[in-house]
Scaffold this motif. Structure first.
Motif, PDB file in Angstrom:
ATOM      1  N   GLY A  88     -39.692 -10.847  23.259  1.00  0.00           N
ATOM      2  CA  GLY A  88     -39.118 -11.330  22.012  1.00  0.00           C
ATOM      3  C   GLY A  88     -37.988 -12.319  22.251  1.00  0.00           C
ATOM      4  N   GLN A  89     -37.190 -12.057  23.272  1.00  0.00           N
ATOM      5  CA  GLN A  89     -36.104 -12.979  23.607  1.00  0.00           C
ATOM      6  C   GLN A  89     -36.656 -14.328  24.050  1.00  0.00           C
ATOM      7  OE1 GLN A  89     -33.970 -10.689  26.535  1.00  0.00           O
ATOM      8  NE2 GLN A  89     -32.593  -9.785  25.024  1.00  0.00           N
ATOM      9  N   THR A  90     -37.777 -14.310  24.769  1.00  0.00           N
ATOM     10  CA  THR A  90     -38.400 -15.554  25.212  1.00  0.00           C
ATOM     11  C   THR A  90     -38.910 -16.353  24.020  1.00  0.00           C
ATOM     12  OG1 THR A  90     -39.043 -14.570  27.327  1.00  0.00           O
ATOM     13  CG2 THR A  90     -40.209 -16.570  26.649  1.00  0.00           C
TER      14      THR A  90
ATOM     15  N   GLN B 287     -50.881  -9.220  23.110  1.00  0.00           N
ATOM     16  CA  GLN B 287     -49.654 -10.003  23.166  1.00  0.00           C
ATOM     17  C   GLN B 287     -49.976 -11.446  23.531  1.00  0.00           C
ATOM     18  OE1 GLN B 287     -45.963  -8.385  25.024  1.00  0.00           O
ATOM     19  NE2 GLN B 287     -46.152 -10.121  26.419  1.00  0.00           N
ATOM     20  N   PRO B 288     -49.691 -12.401  22.652  1.00  0.00           N
ATOM     21  CA  PRO B 288     -49.997 -13.801  22.947  1.00  0.00           C
ATOM     22  C   PRO B 288     -48.915 -14.450  23.796  1.00  0.00           C
ATOM     23  CG  PRO B 288     -49.107 -13.596  20.737  1.00  0.00           C
ATOM     24  CD  PRO B 288     -49.191 -12.194  21.287  1.00  0.00           C
ATOM     25  N   ASP B 289     -49.210 -15.646  24.262  1.00  0.00           N
ATOM     26  CA  ASP B 289     -48.248 -16.390  25.056  1.00  0.00           C
ATOM     27  C   ASP B 289     -47.007 -16.679  24.210  1.00  0.00           C
ATOM     28  OD1 ASP B 289     -47.606 -18.238  27.458  1.00  0.00           O
ATOM     29  OD2 ASP B 289     -47.400 -19.555  25.713  1.00  0.00           O
ATOM     30  N   ALA B 290     -45.837 -16.375  24.743  1.00  0.00           N
ATOM     31  CA  ALA B 290     -44.596 -16.495  23.983  1.00  0.00           C
ATOM     32  C   ALA B 290     -44.329 -17.940  23.554  1.00  0.00           C
ATOM     33  CB  ALA B 290     -43.430 -15.967  24.805  1.00  0.00           C
ATOM     34  N   SER B 291     -44.545 -18.875  24.453  1.00  0.00           N
ATOM     35  CA  SER B 291     -44.294 -20.270  24.133  1.00  0.00           C
ATOM     36  C   SER B 291     -45.237 -20.773  23.049  1.00  0.00           C
ATOM     37  CB  SER B 291     -44.436 -21.127  25.394  1.00  0.00           C
ATOM     38  OG  SER B 291     -44.164 -22.486  25.111  1.00  0.00           O
ATOM     39  N   ALA B 292     -46.502 -20.322  23.105  1.00  0.00           N
ATOM     40  CA  ALA B 292     -47.477 -20.745  22.094  1.00  0.00           C
ATOM     41  C   ALA B 292     -47.088 -20.232  20.716  1.00  0.00           C
ATOM     42  CB  ALA B 292     -48.868 -20.241  22.475  1.00  0.00           C
ATOM     43  N   VAL B 293     -46.628 -18.977  20.646  1.00  0.00           N
ATOM     44  CA  VAL B 293     -46.212 -18.417  19.353  1.00  0.00           C
ATOM     45  C   VAL B 293     -45.020 -19.188  18.798  1.00  0.00           C
ATOM     46  CG1 VAL B 293     -45.215 -16.397  18.202  1.00  0.00           C
ATOM     47  CG2 VAL B 293     -47.095 -16.110  19.808  1.00  0.00           C
ATOM     48  N   ALA B 294     -44.007 -19.396  19.637  1.00  0.00           N
ATOM     49  CA  ALA B 294     -42.802 -20.086  19.177  1.00  0.00           C
ATOM     50  C   ALA B 294     -43.115 -21.505  18.723  1.00  0.00           C
ATOM     51  CB  ALA B 294     -41.771 -20.107  20.298  1.00  0.00           C
TER      52      ALA B 294
END
Length: 203
Positions: A55-57, A141-148
């Motif tokens: 979540g922090q990422t 859980q998806p890729d953090a960068s892709a979600v953001a």
């Protein structure tokens, strides 16, 4: 001053294949003087919740992507506020627990008072506030960068969300994301990411 003016608009965000989720916005423009919360805080400031590394990422990338848009519009980079971050993280947890898929989008900004009350709880003194919310869900859980990136892109493609991101009067921001398996899971959407971004003008 007659108090802050709120603009709430349900907007569908565009997510990569495998994602789904709505976004919501509260836009609060400063008029004359400081923004005052509509009701006083009911209790002492809450302890900011523990946020997962994932979540922090997501939050960190959203902050970076938001600043890219802010600077691209000829504005100085937004400063990261620890108080706005605490407010965003705490509210992301509330939304995740109560409505992780943002199914009641009309109420998504008032599940725990309004943004003015929640930010005031942290001790932040402001002359203007705005808030964007977004939810993404997937089978895993998806890729953090892709979600953001998808959430910020979705906000930028929505006029009221975009107005918060590129508002010249906002000089600080905070982002918080709550992630994991919701208590009530939708079919084939076992993982949810709820992100709250708060924009502020300190005084």
């Amino acid at each position: 001053m007659n108090g802050p003016a709120f603009l709430r608009a349900p907007v569908a965000a565009a997510f990569p294949t495998g994602f789904s989720g709505p976004t919501a916005v509260t836009l609060v423009r400063p008029t004359s003087g400081a923004v005052s919360p509509s009701t006083p805080p009911a209790s002492a400031p809450p302890t900011p919740p523990t946020t997962s590394t994932y979540g922090q990422t997501v939050a960190q990338v959203e902050f970076q992507k938001t600043n890219e848009q802010h600077v691209a519009n000829g504005l100085p980079a937004l400063r990261l506020s620890s108080q706005l971050t605490a407010a965003a993280e705490a509210y992301a947890q509330v939304v995740f627990q109560l409505d992780p898929y943002l199914s009641n989008i009309a109420a998504v900004h008032t599940l725990d008072a309004d943004v003015g009350v929640r930010v005031t709880r942290t001790g932040y003194r402001c002359a203007g506030l705005g808030e964007n919310a977004a939810s993404a869900s997937a089978t895993v859980q998806p890729d953090a960068s892709a979600v953001a990136t998808s959430q910020v892109d979705g906000w930028m493609n929505s006029p009221p969300h975009r107005a918060n991101i590129v508002a010249a009067e906002y000089t600080e921001t905070g982002v918080g994301c709550a992630t994991g398996r919701p208590a009530s899971v939708r079919v084939n959407l076992d993982f949810a990411v709820v992100c709250i971004a708060v924009y502020g003008t300190p005084r």
